[in-house]
Write an enzyme that holds these catalytic residues in place. Structure first.
Site, PDB file in Angstrom:
ATOM      1  N   LEU A  84     102.574  59.479  36.444  1.00 13.96           N
ATOM      2  CA  LEU A  84     103.563  59.377  35.385  1.00 13.96           C
ATOM      3  C   LEU A  84     102.845  59.542  34.053  1.00 13.96           C
ATOM      4  O   LEU A  84     101.698  59.114  33.909  1.00 13.96           O
ATOM      5  CB  LEU A  84     104.276  58.017  35.408  1.00 13.96           C
ATOM      6  N   ASP A  85     103.525  60.120  33.083  1.00 15.63           N
ATOM      7  CA  ASP A  85     102.958  60.178  31.746  1.00 15.63           C
ATOM      8  C   ASP A  85     102.607  58.772  31.286  1.00 15.63           C
ATOM      9  O   ASP A  85     103.243  57.789  31.684  1.00 15.63           O
ATOM     10  CB  ASP A  85     103.962  60.772  30.753  1.00 15.63           C
ATOM     11  N   ARG A  86     101.635  58.697  30.416  1.00 14.85           N
ATOM     12  CA  ARG A  86     101.195  57.381  29.935  1.00 14.85           C
ATOM     13  C   ARG A  86     102.350  56.588  29.327  1.00 14.85           C
ATOM     14  O   ARG A  86     102.458  55.370  29.524  1.00 14.85           O
ATOM     15  CB  ARG A  86     100.092  57.583  28.881  1.00 14.85           C
TER      16      ARG A  86
END
Length: 490
Positions: free
Chosen positions: A202-204
């Site tokens: 997942l994106d940060r």
């Protein structure tokens, strides 16, 4: 030769001989050196899948302040073999042209302090010319950006997988400026969950369902489902304005503008992708939207929503004035890629929020970036911020950055550093920090002399959440976040 990327699985072991015994390889014999000639050892064999262990977790510790999880500064070794393009160049020239996050005076001081080593010998002369297989080690005083103090909630765990609810602002694995403030490290240090295999990312700044496999066999099985697109992913987000009531399908191709800052845009030269959107509610100013990505491109949901004119309400990249009066709607930007990146950085700099991008002021002093940093292992240019903010964490084939003998680049080889005791501890003798973290400072560290404001916990939450992941034989869901409730008001 670039070292392998960070591994979260079990380190590979050598195959035993038929008799069940392993024979140690004979040590290479050193040939007689001519006067003034420097011995260069053969390259060491590095494990491509080194697990994080107690020695890594013991590098430092956490403390909590103002709703943030913080990491006490610590000493760390960056290691790399000499790149092919460095052969025949002086160490000073390489530092001056490729690793410009620090001035040359820093590297000279680091050499005097014994923190730069070439083939494990202290470097006293930066004019030394590099040779093939040279091994560089740089000991740095490392500071990590804070993340939200929200705990990682374990949704499910059995003998095959661990499923967690990832808070926003946490990278999945070590990258760029982040190491201990990552999901992998926190699970290992606080939950005893080690040797995990990442199944997806997942994106940060994205929160929600995140799955890990406990064995390589499980990882391979689920990976096949990912590759065959049998994995269903459902996200929920809150966007600007009144999203259409009918189902919307966006199939605009996406191009990466900058891997390091983490910026993408719609472009005909980009990768094909598809996202389905369905409005769930509208509160008069913003809409909650269900997102079903059919592909896993970098920032796919965020870029498609921006293109549709409904960016995520608090997106720190795609809902910024830098994109122009239309905020990138319909792909209308009116700037070159370089102008866009500069405008984004300047907008965050004016708000003192560069940390939200995962970069700091000192990161902006380095050289230009190659867009094709993928898995080449030897990019033609150094990156502009000497570290990645993990823009492509939602892709299975996350790009890998070169390791550099530079304070701000990506972690790769994770063998325990071999340092003197005084470089193992930063702070008071009992290892405890004062109210503001470590009380002692490193004389060479730029970060120790830099004063910057902390982000607020609110700034570290983006309204994009992975709600559900479903495969052929599993389904995992998290609860709906508070900001996605129908009656929520900002």
């Amino acid at each position: 030769m670039a070292e392998p990327g960070p591994g979260t699985g079990r380190a590979r072991e050598e195959e035993p001989d038929p008799a069940g015994k392993e024979e140690a390889a004979p040590a290479p014999k050193k040939r007689r050196l001519a006067g003034g000639e420097r011995y260069v050892p053969p390259p060491r064999k590095l494990n491509p899948g080194v697990s994080f262990g107690a020695e890594h977790f013991a590098e430092t510790s956490y403390y909590f302040e103002g709703g943030l999880r913080k990491v006490r500064p610590y000493y760390f070794d960056f290691r790399t073999y000499c790149k092919g393009r460095w052969v025949g160049r002086s160490l000073l020239h390489v530092f001056g042209t490729e690793f410009r996050a620090q001035p040359l005076s820093y590297y000279r001081a680091a050499a005097r302090a014994g923190r730069l080593r070439l083939n494990e010998e202290p470097v006293s002369d930066l004019d030394i010319v590099l040779k093939n297989n040279d091994f560089l080690r740089n000991t740095v005083h490392r500071h990590e950006p804070p993340v939200t103090a929200q705990p990682i909630r374990i949704l499910a765990e059995d003998e095959e997988v661990v499923v967690v609810d990832k808070p926003s602002s946490l990278p999945v694995h070590p990258c760029g400026r982040f190491r201990h403030n990552t999901v992998i490290f926190i699970l290992g240090k606080e939950h005893g969950l080690r040797e995990l295999h990442t199944l997806h990312r997942l994106d940060r700044m994205t929160s929600g369902v995140l799955m890990f496999a406990k064995t390589a066999a499980v990882s391979k099985r689920i990976d096949e489902q990912v590759r065959q697109r049998q994995l269903e992913k459902e996200y929920v987000c809150r966007v600007v304005g009144e999203f259409p009531e009918h189902e919307v399908v966006c199939e605009e191709p996406i191009l990466v503008v900058s891997y390091k800052v983490g910026v993408c845009r719609v472009d005909a030269k980009g990768k094909p992708c598809q996202t389905l959107f369905q409005r769930l509610s509208y509160n008069g100013s913003s809409s909650v939207v269900r997102c079903l990505p059919r592909t896993g491109r970098t920032h796919q949901i965020r870029v498609h929503l921006q293109f549709l004119g409904h960016p995520i309400l608090n997106d720190p990249i795609y809902n910024m004035e830098a994109w122009g009066p239309d905020r990138g709607k319909g792909g209308r930007i009116g700037k070159t890629d370089e102008e866009l990146l500069k405008a984004l950085v300047e907008e965050h700099r004016s708000k003192q929020s560069l940390e939200i991008l995962g970069i700091g002021e000192e990161d902006l002093n380095s050289a230009g970036e190659s867009k094709d940093c993928g898995n080449s292992g030897d990019c033609t240019k150094s990156d502009p911020v000497n570290g990645s903010s993990c823009p492509a964490e939602d892709e299975r084939d996350l790009e890998r950055n070169d390791v550099a003998a530079c304070p701000l680049n990506t972690d790769t080889n994770l063998e325990p550093p071999d340092k003197d005791k005084e470089l193992r501890v930063c702070g008071s003798q009992d290892g405890q920090a004062g109210e503001k973290g470590w009380e002692e400072k490193d004389p060479l560290c730029v970060e120790c002399r830099t004063s910057r404001r902390d982000p607020s916990p609110k700034e570290l939450v983006m309204f994009l959440h992975a709600l559900r992941y479903k495969g052929a034989d599993f389904e995992y869901c998290s609860s709906m976040p508070e900001w996605a409730m129908e009656d929520w008001q900002e």
